[in-house]
Design a protein around this motif. Structure first.
Motif, short mmCIF file in Angstrom:
data_model
loop_
_atom_site.label_atom_id
_atom_site.label_comp_id
_atom_site.label_asym_id
_atom_site.label_seq_id
_atom_site.Cartn_x
_atom_site.Cartn_y
_atom_site.Cartn_z
N ASP A 61 0.83 -1.21 0.00
CA ASP A 61 0.00 0.00 0.00
C ASP A 61 0.86 1.26 0.00
OD1 ASP A 61 -2.31 -1.47 -0.01
OD2 ASP A 61 -2.64 -1.35 2.17
N VAL A 62 1.95 1.21 0.78
CA VAL A 62 2.87 2.36 0.83
C VAL A 62 3.53 2.57 -0.53
CG1 VAL A 62 5.02 3.20 1.82
CG2 VAL A 62 3.30 2.19 3.31
N LEU A 63 3.95 1.48 -1.16
CA LEU A 63 4.62 1.57 -2.46
C LEU A 63 3.69 2.10 -3.54
CD1 LEU A 63 6.75 -1.71 -2.44
CD2 LEU A 63 7.58 0.63 -2.26
N ASP A 64 2.38 1.92 -3.35
CA ASP A 64 1.42 2.43 -4.32
C ASP A 64 1.37 3.96 -4.32
OD1 ASP A 64 0.71 -0.01 -5.30
OD2 ASP A 64 -1.02 -0.27 -3.98
N GLU A 65 1.97 4.58 -3.31
CA GLU A 65 1.90 6.04 -3.18
C GLU A 65 3.13 6.72 -3.76
OE1 GLU A 65 0.62 7.55 0.57
OE2 GLU A 65 -0.46 5.73 1.07
N ARG A 66 3.66 6.18 -4.82
CA ARG A 66 4.83 6.78 -5.47
C ARG A 66 4.58 8.21 -5.98
NH1 ARG A 66 9.33 3.85 -6.38
NH2 ARG A 66 9.19 1.61 -6.04
N PRO A 67 3.33 8.59 -6.30
CA PRO A 67 3.12 9.99 -6.71
C PRO A 67 3.63 11.02 -5.70
CG PRO A 67 1.18 8.70 -7.25
CD PRO A 67 2.11 7.79 -6.48
N VAL A 68 3.71 10.62 -4.42
CA VAL A 68 4.26 11.54 -3.41
C VAL A 68 5.70 11.90 -3.77
CG1 VAL A 68 4.86 11.81 -0.98
CG2 VAL A 68 2.75 10.66 -1.61
N LEU A 69 6.45 10.91 -4.24
CA LEU A 69 7.84 11.15 -4.65
C LEU A 69 7.89 12.08 -5.86
CD1 LEU A 69 10.81 10.48 -4.14
CD2 LEU A 69 10.55 8.49 -5.63
N ALA A 70 6.95 11.89 -6.79
CA ALA A 70 6.89 12.77 -7.97
C ALA A 70 6.57 14.21 -7.55
CB ALA A 70 5.84 12.25 -8.95
N GLU B 69 19.64 32.33 1.05
CA GLU B 69 20.07 31.37 2.08
C GLU B 69 18.91 30.48 2.52
OE1 GLU B 69 22.37 29.20 4.53
OE2 GLU B 69 23.01 30.62 2.99
N LEU B 70 17.72 31.07 2.68
CA LEU B 70 16.54 30.28 3.08
C LEU B 70 16.19 29.25 2.01
CD1 LEU B 70 14.27 33.09 4.60
CD2 LEU B 70 15.45 31.27 5.84
N LEU B 71 16.27 29.65 0.75
CA LEU B 71 15.97 28.71 -0.34
C LEU B 71 17.00 27.59 -0.40
CD1 LEU B 71 14.77 31.10 -3.20
CD2 LEU B 71 13.42 29.33 -2.07
N ARG B 72 18.26 27.93 -0.15
CA ARG B 72 19.31 26.90 -0.15
C ARG B 72 19.05 25.87 0.95
NH1 ARG B 72 24.45 30.97 -0.96
NH2 ARG B 72 24.34 31.12 -3.24
N ARG B 73 18.66 26.34 2.12
CA ARG B 73 18.36 25.43 3.23
C ARG B 73 17.14 24.57 2.91
NH1 ARG B 73 19.13 29.33 8.57
NH2 ARG B 73 21.32 29.88 8.18
N LYS B 74 16.12 25.21 2.32
CA LYS B 74 14.91 24.46 1.95
C LYS B 74 15.24 23.38 0.93
CE LYS B 74 10.31 24.98 -0.06
NZ LYS B 74 9.33 25.91 -0.67
N LEU B 75 16.05 23.74 -0.06
CA LEU B 75 16.42 22.78 -1.10
C LEU B 75 17.21 21.62 -0.51
CD1 LEU B 75 16.21 22.29 -4.14
CD2 LEU B 75 18.34 23.56 -4.43
N LYS B 76 18.12 21.92 0.40
CA LYS B 76 18.89 20.87 1.06
C LYS B 76 17.98 19.93 1.82
CE LYS B 76 22.61 20.08 4.39
NZ LYS B 76 23.49 20.69 5.41
N ASP B 77 17.00 20.50 2.53
CA ASP B 77 16.04 19.70 3.30
C ASP B 77 15.21 18.81 2.36
OD1 ASP B 77 14.58 19.04 5.76
OD2 ASP B 77 12.91 20.12 4.84
N LEU B 78 14.78 19.37 1.24
CA LEU B 78 13.99 18.60 0.27
C LEU B 78 14.81 17.45 -0.32
CD1 LEU B 78 12.17 21.53 -1.59
CD2 LEU B 78 11.10 19.84 -0.09
N GLU B 79 16.07 17.74 -0.64
CA GLU B 79 16.95 16.70 -1.20
C GLU B 79 17.17 15.58 -0.18
OE1 GLU B 79 17.85 16.36 -4.16
OE2 GLU B 79 18.05 18.30 -5.16
N GLU B 80 17.31 15.95 1.10
CA GLU B 80 17.49 14.94 2.15
C GLU B 80 16.23 14.08 2.28
OE1 GLU B 80 18.58 17.18 5.58
OE2 GLU B 80 20.69 17.39 4.96
N LYS B 81 15.06 14.72 2.21
CA LYS B 81 13.79 13.98 2.27
C LYS B 81 13.67 13.02 1.09
CE LYS B 81 10.69 16.93 4.97
NZ LYS B 81 11.64 17.87 5.52
N LYS B 82 14.07 13.49 -0.10
CA LYS B 82 14.01 12.65 -1.29
C LYS B 82 14.91 11.43 -1.12
CE LYS B 82 15.02 12.60 -6.24
NZ LYS B 82 15.59 13.34 -7.37
N ALA B 83 16.14 11.66 -0.63
CA ALA B 83 17.07 10.56 -0.43
C ALA B 83 16.52 9.57 0.60
CB ALA B 83 18.43 11.10 0.02
#
Length: 200
Positions: free
Chosen positions: A44-53, A134-148
């Motif tokens: 069921d969790v794997l069916d939610e791949r659109p979240v990754l997209a 600087e705020l955008l750089r931190r946000k982007l880093k956080d998003l990349e970490e979440k993606k990983a």
């Protein structure tokens, strides 16, 4: 991105009894009923791949916004440096100019003070842009970490589903559950009900 946090939490709770270091061995040690129950949850969790997209789209839009902001920052930095140099040269000309009348000097001094104030205004804008960069750089880093993190959990979930299916194929088929399996299924159902009530 609360949906991503919720999703990662769901993935983690679905795999909480599985060792990340050896998913195959942990899966083998699970009772059949537990393994099947977890496999359904994980699927069921794997069916939610659109979240990754969705997360990838957010990363791309944030990257684009950051690039534009950095371009604006570089432009303003260059302009400020250029204007300050020009103003310094103009002030030297005013103070060193012997062929300029006193009235002309006063007019140029007032004009230079006006230009100086305008430079300060642009500098304030530049500082605000630096903060946003600087705020955008931190946000982007956080998003990349979440993606990983999500990609890692997807891999773990997929490995578990494959291992679970393998053990089900290898184990002898027995349609009648023993008393222990019935008891285990009841516990799993109660756990799911408790989790549902906790979520609500």
């Amino acid at each position: 991105m609360s949906i991503v946090k919720t999703f990662i939490s769901r993935m983690g709770s679905s795999m909480k009894s599985i060792s990340k270091s050896d998913i195959s061995e942990s899966t083998a040690n699970l009772p059949s009923v537990t393994r099947n129950h977890m496999a359904h949850q994980v699927e069921d969790v794997l069916d939610e791949r659109p979240v990754l997209a969705q997360l990838q789209e957010t990363i791309e839009s944030t990257t684009e916004k950051l690039e534009k902001m950095e371009e604006s920052e570089r432009f303003l930095f260059t302009r400020i440096s250029k204007y300050r140099t020009m103003l310094a040269e103009e002030e030297m000309r005013v103070h060193n100019g012997k062929d300029i009348s006193n009235e002309e000097k006063e007019r140029l001094i007032r004009q230079n003070e006006k230009y100086q104030q305008q430079i300060y205004d642009v500098m304030d804008i530049h500082k605000n842009i630096l903060v946003n960069v600087e705020l955008l750089r931190r946000k982007l880093k956080d998003l990349e970490e979440k993606k990983a993190d999500m990609l890692g959990k997807f891999e773990e979930c997929e490995e578990f589903v494959v291992a679970s299916a393998k053990f089900e194929l290898e184990s002898p088929s027995d349609e009648s559950m023993n008393q222990e399996e019935h008891l285990e299924m009841g516990v799993l159902k109660r756990m799911d009900s408790d989790e549902d009530r906790h979520v609500l």
